[in-house]
Enzyme design. Structure first.
Site, PDB file in Angstrom:
ATOM      1  N   CYS C 117       0.884  -1.164   0.000  1.00  0.00           N
ATOM      2  CA  CYS C 117       0.000   0.000   0.000  1.00  0.00           C
ATOM      3  C   CYS C 117       0.919   1.210   0.000  1.00  0.00           C
ATOM      4  O   CYS C 117       1.561   1.499   1.014  1.00  0.00           O
ATOM      5  CB  CYS C 117      -0.894   0.007   1.231  1.00  0.00           C
ATOM      6  SG  CYS C 117      -1.796   1.558   1.445  1.00  0.00           S
ATOM      7  N   CYS C 120      -0.550   4.457   2.339  1.00  0.00           N
ATOM      8  CA  CYS C 120      -0.489   4.382   3.812  1.00  0.00           C
ATOM      9  C   CYS C 120       0.075   3.003   4.141  1.00  0.00           C
ATOM     10  O   CYS C 120       1.250   2.785   3.887  1.00  0.00           O
ATOM     11  CB  CYS C 120      -1.833   4.674   4.470  1.00  0.00           C
ATOM     12  SG  CYS C 120      -3.284   3.897   3.777  1.00  0.00           S
ATOM     13  N   SER C 121      -0.735   2.092   4.660  1.00  0.00           N
ATOM     14  CA  SER C 121      -0.229   0.735   4.887  1.00  0.00           C
ATOM     15  C   SER C 121      -1.395  -0.228   4.988  1.00  0.00           C
ATOM     16  O   SER C 121      -1.428  -1.070   5.883  1.00  0.00           O
ATOM     17  CB  SER C 121       0.612   0.670   6.161  1.00  0.00           C
ATOM     18  OG  SER C 121       1.788   1.435   6.006  1.00  0.00           O
ATOM     19  N   CYS C 122      -2.349  -0.147   4.063  1.00  0.00           N
ATOM     20  CA  CYS C 122      -3.525  -1.019   4.110  1.00  0.00           C
ATOM     21  C   CYS C 122      -3.087  -2.481   4.105  1.00  0.00           C
ATOM     22  O   CYS C 122      -2.187  -2.862   3.356  1.00  0.00           O
ATOM     23  CB  CYS C 122      -4.425  -0.763   2.906  1.00  0.00           C
ATOM     24  SG  CYS C 122      -5.148   0.882   2.927  1.00  0.00           S
TER      25      CYS C 122
END
Lengths: 115, 100, 218
Positions: C117, C120-122
């Protein structure tokens, strides 16, 4: 997903170009696919619009969300892997426009393949 | 020019650091606070991301992942009037001074 | 301490480290926020602890269970690829409507998926638990899209050129889980033994599942 949604404009297999919209606030379209042409891989369905949700609004009306497939060699000038490698990213419909099927359009974007 | 969080393809020679730090208690609790506030309709993931993206670029790059969350969530709770900045400051001072 | 800066008023003169630029300050801030949320009745006592317990109960073993079932049951695999949430419910993983949707991407001898991601950091936390630090790092978020083969090489995975690398940038509402290929030599193993071969990293796509040989040699 809540709320009524518009009929999706694109179907899997359609060629699409990602718009370079001048959205100042929050959005979910990575910079490196903007202006690039790809193929719709999958229609995920309607999802609330993050550009509205991020400001406490409803996110309505829901936007069709697509998984769009790109050729890595068309995203990165110095991509070192095979030309068959792909990148897939989720893109909301309002960030997409139809792209021509003409392959010439694609090859002009890739200057290295010029004879 | 992409914004600081829009990270794909940024030139970096940095190798992937595979060391994982053990999760700290405050990180675990912050994650839970975010979930609970989300369930109550007080803070969506999209708002959390908007708050993170509002962090100054230089600071964004130096903060740890949950440090960004902490700053975003605090700002959003203040923005929404759920908490006031001075009461957070007072509560922190109380904890720091052992007044609780 | 009389007062401190509001977090967004800090200058940018912080050292170039990625953790704990201000040791303890964020921990204290979170402690204050939690206490105030309960004091003011925004959250009920115990509510945050219950969310902690729920989050901590998740781990890569959950995703591994689904992968192992898909390896032994082709009909389940077909359902998993078509509608992951519905198929996962069969295994007892009831996803609340508020949880992000999951799409499972199948690795084959011709195509290998890698998830990142960049924005962000999905991450599919309800199937894999807490994401590793490297998944959230700026280096991974930048390099996984433009140099996926280089990244995988650092994880020890070298793919042939005739395998198509397909990077999934989970930029919006969908969380992706990789269904890795069943390892060679695992024919005799039952579902529980197969699940033990399925690593977190193989479900992100930076590596392949464990090989059964070391387990059998023991």
């Amino acid at each position: 997903m809540p709320g009524p949604a518009a009929t999706p404009r694109f179907q899997p297999g359609d060629r699409v170009r990602v718009l370079s919209l001048n959205v100042r606030g929050h959005h979910r379209t990575p910079w490196y696919i903007q202006g690039k042409t790809g193929v719709v891989e999958r229609l995920h369905g309607p999802y609330l619009n993050p550009e509205s949700l991020a400001y406490g609004a409803s996110g309505l009306p829901p936007q069709p969300l697509y998984l769009v497939r790109f050729n890595q060699s068309e995203l990165w000038e110095d991509y070192s892997g095979p030309r068959s490698d792909k990148l897939l990213a989720d893109v909301f419909e309002h960030w997409l426009e139809p792209a021509s099927d003409a392959p010439a359009k694609v090859s002009t974007q890739d200057e290295r393949s010029s004879p | 020019m992409p914004k600081v969080h829009d990270r794909g393809g940024w030139p970096t020679g940095e190798a992937i650091d595979m060391n994982d730090h053990p999760p700290m208690d405050w990180e675990i609790r912050l994650n839970a606070i975010r979930q609970v506030l989300g369930q109550k309709g007080l803070l969506s993931s999209d708002e959390l991301r908007r708050g993170i993206e509002a962090i100054a670029p230089g600071r964004y790059e130096t903060l740890g992942y949950f440090e960004r969350w902490a700053e975003s969530i605090e700002s959003l709770l203040i923005e929404k009037g759920v908490l006031a900045a001075d009461e957070i400051d007072r509560k922190m001072a109380d904890f720091e001074g052992g007044n609780v | 301490m009389s007062s401190h800066d509001h977090p967004h008023d800090h200058g940018s003169g912080h050292p170039g480290v990625s953790q704990d630029v201000e040791p303890g300050l964020h921990a204290l801030r979170v402690k204050a926020i939690e206490a105030l949320l309960v004091e003011k009745g925004v959250c009920a006592p115990g509510e945050i602890q219950r969310a902690v317990d729920a989050a901590e109960s998740r781990s890569p073993a959950d995703g591994a269970k689904a992968v192992a079932r898909a390896w032994v049951d082709p009909d389940f695999k077909a359902r998993l690829l078509l509608d992951a949430k519905a198929a996962l419910a069969e295994l007892g993983y009831e996803a609340a409507a508020s949880l992000p949707d999951v799409v499972v991407a199948e690795n084959t001898g011709k195509a290998h998926h890698l998830v990142v991601c960049t924005l962000c950091s999905c991450y599919p936390t309800w199937l894999l638990g807490r994401p590793p630090d490297w998944y959230k790092s700026l280096a991974y978020r930048s390099r996984a899209v433009s140099d996926p083969r280089g990244v995988m090489r650092e994880f020890g995975l070298e793919l042939d050129d005739d395998v198509e690398v397909r990077v999934l940038d989970s930029a919006a509402d969908i969380r992706y889980l990789v269904l890795p290929m069943r390892p060679r030599g695992s024919d005799g193993l039952d579902e529980a033994a197969l699940a033990k071969l399925v690593t977190r990293d193989s479900m992100i796509g930076v590596s392949n599942p464990l090989s059964p040989e070391p387990a059998l040699a023991g």
